[in-house]
Motif scaffolding. Structure first.
Motif, PDB file in Angstrom:
ATOM      1  N   VAL A  96      -3.688 -11.218   5.789  1.00 43.36           N
ATOM      2  CA  VAL A  96      -2.517 -10.706   4.948  1.00 43.36           C
ATOM      3  C   VAL A  96      -1.591  -9.734   5.501  1.00 43.36           C
ATOM      4  CG1 VAL A  96      -2.363  -9.695   2.659  1.00 43.36           C
ATOM      5  CG2 VAL A  96      -4.358 -11.168   3.255  1.00 43.36           C
ATOM      6  N   THR A  97      -0.328  -9.980   5.058  1.00 45.97           N
ATOM      7  CA  THR A  97       0.434  -9.009   5.432  1.00 45.97           C
ATOM      8  C   THR A  97       0.507  -7.702   4.792  1.00 45.97           C
ATOM      9  OG1 THR A  97       1.930 -10.819   6.200  1.00 45.97           O
ATOM     10  CG2 THR A  97       3.216  -8.745   5.619  1.00 45.97           C
ATOM     11  N   PHE A  98       0.618  -6.678   5.249  1.00 40.89           N
ATOM     12  CA  PHE A  98       0.482  -5.251   4.624  1.00 40.89           C
ATOM     13  C   PHE A  98       1.686  -4.640   4.774  1.00 40.89           C
ATOM     14  CE2 PHE A  98      -4.550  -4.171   5.178  1.00 40.89           C
ATOM     15  CZ  PHE A  98      -4.722  -5.217   4.402  1.00 40.89           C
ATOM     16  N   MET A  99       2.192  -4.027   3.634  1.00 41.39           N
ATOM     17  CA  MET A  99       3.479  -3.466   3.757  1.00 41.39           C
ATOM     18  C   MET A  99       2.986  -1.948   3.168  1.00 41.39           C
ATOM     19  SD  MET A  99       7.287  -3.550   1.729  1.00 41.39           S
ATOM     20  CE  MET A  99       7.644  -5.058   2.761  1.00 41.39           C
TER      21      MET A  99
ATOM     22  N   LEU B 188       0.813  -1.106   0.116  1.00 44.01           N
ATOM     23  CA  LEU B 188      -0.012   0.097  -0.114  1.00 44.01           C
ATOM     24  C   LEU B 188       0.741   1.247   0.198  1.00 44.01           C
ATOM     25  CD1 LEU B 188      -2.604  -1.163   2.746  1.00 44.01           C
ATOM     26  CD2 LEU B 188      -2.717  -1.358   0.210  1.00 44.01           C
ATOM     27  N   ASP B 189       0.913   1.953  -1.007  1.00 46.28           N
ATOM     28  CA  ASP B 189       1.609   3.351  -1.299  1.00 46.28           C
ATOM     29  C   ASP B 189       0.952   4.144  -1.086  1.00 46.28           C
ATOM     30  OD1 ASP B 189       3.579   5.226  -1.703  1.00 46.28           O
ATOM     31  OD2 ASP B 189       3.935   4.428  -3.913  1.00 46.28           O
TER      32      ASP B 189
ATOM     33  N   ILE C  72       7.933  -0.983  12.218  1.00 42.21           N
ATOM     34  CA  ILE C  72       8.210   0.165  11.082  1.00 42.21           C
ATOM     35  C   ILE C  72       9.783   0.312  11.031  1.00 42.21           C
ATOM     36  CG2 ILE C  72       8.265   2.743  11.148  1.00 42.21           C
ATOM     37  CD1 ILE C  72       5.949   2.661  12.992  1.00 42.21           C
ATOM     38  N   GLY C  73      10.186   0.502   9.835  1.00 43.29           N
ATOM     39  CA  GLY C  73      11.318   0.726   9.451  1.00 43.29           C
ATOM     40  C   GLY C  73      11.586   2.168   9.302  1.00 43.29           C
ATOM     41  N   VAL C  74      12.716   2.874   9.672  1.00 47.98           N
ATOM     42  CA  VAL C  74      12.898   4.478   9.743  1.00 47.98           C
ATOM     43  C   VAL C  74      14.016   4.335   8.707  1.00 47.98           C
ATOM     44  CG1 VAL C  74      13.392   6.447  10.700  1.00 47.98           C
ATOM     45  CG2 VAL C  74      11.734   4.789  11.808  1.00 47.98           C
ATOM     46  N   MET C  75      13.927   5.265   7.583  1.00 48.10           N
ATOM     47  CA  MET C  75      15.047   5.371   6.688  1.00 48.10           C
ATOM     48  C   MET C  75      15.681   6.658   6.771  1.00 48.10           C
ATOM     49  SD  MET C  75      13.485   3.087   3.342  1.00 48.10           S
ATOM     50  CE  MET C  75      15.322   2.959   2.711  1.00 48.10           C
ATOM     51  N   ASN C  76      17.053   6.763   6.414  1.00 49.76           N
ATOM     52  CA  ASN C  76      17.707   8.138   6.499  1.00 49.76           C
ATOM     53  C   ASN C  76      18.696   7.943   5.187  1.00 49.76           C
ATOM     54  OD1 ASN C  76      18.653  10.588   6.810  1.00 49.76           O
ATOM     55  ND2 ASN C  76      20.086   9.955   8.577  1.00 49.76           N
TER      56      ASN C  76
ATOM     57  N   GLU D 218       1.555   9.565  12.116  1.00 49.38           N
ATOM     58  CA  GLU D 218       0.437   8.803  12.977  1.00 49.38           C
ATOM     59  C   GLU D 218      -0.075   7.884  12.325  1.00 49.38           C
ATOM     60  OE1 GLU D 218      -2.445  11.772  13.815  1.00 49.38           O
ATOM     61  OE2 GLU D 218      -1.211  13.072  14.960  1.00 49.38           O
ATOM     62  N   GLU D 219      -0.270   7.865  10.894  1.00 49.74           N
ATOM     63  CA  GLU D 219      -0.799   6.961  10.105  1.00 49.74           C
ATOM     64  C   GLU D 219      -0.023   5.557  10.228  1.00 49.74           C
ATOM     65  OE1 GLU D 219      -2.292   7.451   6.131  1.00 49.74           O
ATOM     66  OE2 GLU D 219      -1.013   6.136   5.276  1.00 49.74           O
ATOM     67  N   ALA D 220       1.717   5.653  10.317  1.00 49.57           N
ATOM     68  CA  ALA D 220       2.379   4.440  10.391  1.00 49.57           C
ATOM     69  C   ALA D 220       2.286   4.073  11.667  1.00 49.57           C
ATOM     70  CB  ALA D 220       3.763   5.136  10.263  1.00 49.57           C
ATOM     71  N   MET D 221       2.115   4.676  12.865  1.00 43.78           N
ATOM     72  CA  MET D 221       2.090   4.203  14.036  1.00 43.78           C
ATOM     73  C   MET D 221       0.772   3.466  14.313  1.00 43.78           C
ATOM     74  SD  MET D 221       4.725   5.588  15.861  1.00 43.78           S
ATOM     75  CE  MET D 221       4.758   5.887  17.661  1.00 43.78           C
TER      76      MET D 221
END
Length: 224
Positions: free
Chosen positions: A48-51, A20-21, A67-71, A58-61
């Motif tokens: 079903v696994t959602f990515m 889900l993008d 959760i994966g945080v990218m930098n 807030e949506e991510a939490m």
């Protein structure tokens, strides 16, 4: 539900993984919140696994179990929402996930079960009831979330984890109020306070002198 028609069509084929993008990016706030719980119910019922890819924290939490945080294209921390928020591993994660106050300071005591830090910019000494791997005199950052800070006109009994300043800005947001407090050295600290009562006879106002304090277990010490 029209707003969830995309995921609904994809689920007909019973996939093992659904990507889900930005699925709720075009919805207004209330509909987005309702649809988040609809997606959670669908995921729990179907297994079903959602990515989910999203810029809305807030949506991510709300949607995630991990959760994966990218930098700069690299994953810097993976964990449950609670762990990322309460136990960030570095300053980037602490600042990226939610709102935080970071105080730079030097380690003055480092014991297995506590650490004491002197912060010149805050003009105060911080006591944290967990040890860290560091050397005496090392530069570290104390991270304190705004909702964990107590704000009062009365001075606390303990000098540790206490700073004083002047209310510089106040924002009433219904369920909570946001305060920005200016310390003598020019540093601004953000504090949030739930509005538990309907009356505001004793509410803090602009330019009020206040004290900010927090518990020894309410902050995290970061070395990078």
């Amino acid at each position: 539900m029209a707003s969830a028609s995309g995921p609904a069509r994809a689920l007909i084929k019973r996939p093992k993984l659904l990507l889900l993008d930005e699925p709720l990016g075009a919805l207004d706030k209330k509909l987005r919140e309702e649809t988040q719980f609809e997606l959670i119910n669908i995921q729990e019922n179907l297994g079903v696994t959602f990515m989910v890819v999203t810029h809305d924290q807030e949506e991510a939490m709300t949607l995630s179990t991990r959760i994966g945080v990218m930098n700069q294209g690299r994953i810097v921390q993976i964990g449950e929402p609670h762990d990322l928020y309460e136990y960030p591993q570095n300053r980037f994660v602490a600042q990226f996930v939610g709102s935080v106050n970071l105080f730079e300071g030097l380690v003055t005591e480092d014991e297995p079960d506590y650490v004491r830090i002197h912060s010149p910019e805050a003009g105060a000494s911080f006591y944290v009831n967990h040890g860290i791997s560091c050397a005496p005199g090392q530069k570290v950052w104390t991270a304190v979330r705004p909702e964990k800070i107590r704000i009062s006109r009365e001075q606390p009994d303990s000098a540790d984890n206490c700073v004083s300043g002047t209310v510089d800005e106040v924002a009433y947001m219904g369920s909570l109020s946001v305060f920005r407090v200016l310390l003598p050295g020019g540093r601004q600290v953000r504090v949030t306070k739930p509005n538990m009562a309907r009356r505001f006879d004793e509410r803090l106002r602009y330019r009020d002198r206040v004290y900010l304090s927090w518990g020894a277990d309410s902050c995290v010490v970061l070395t990078s």
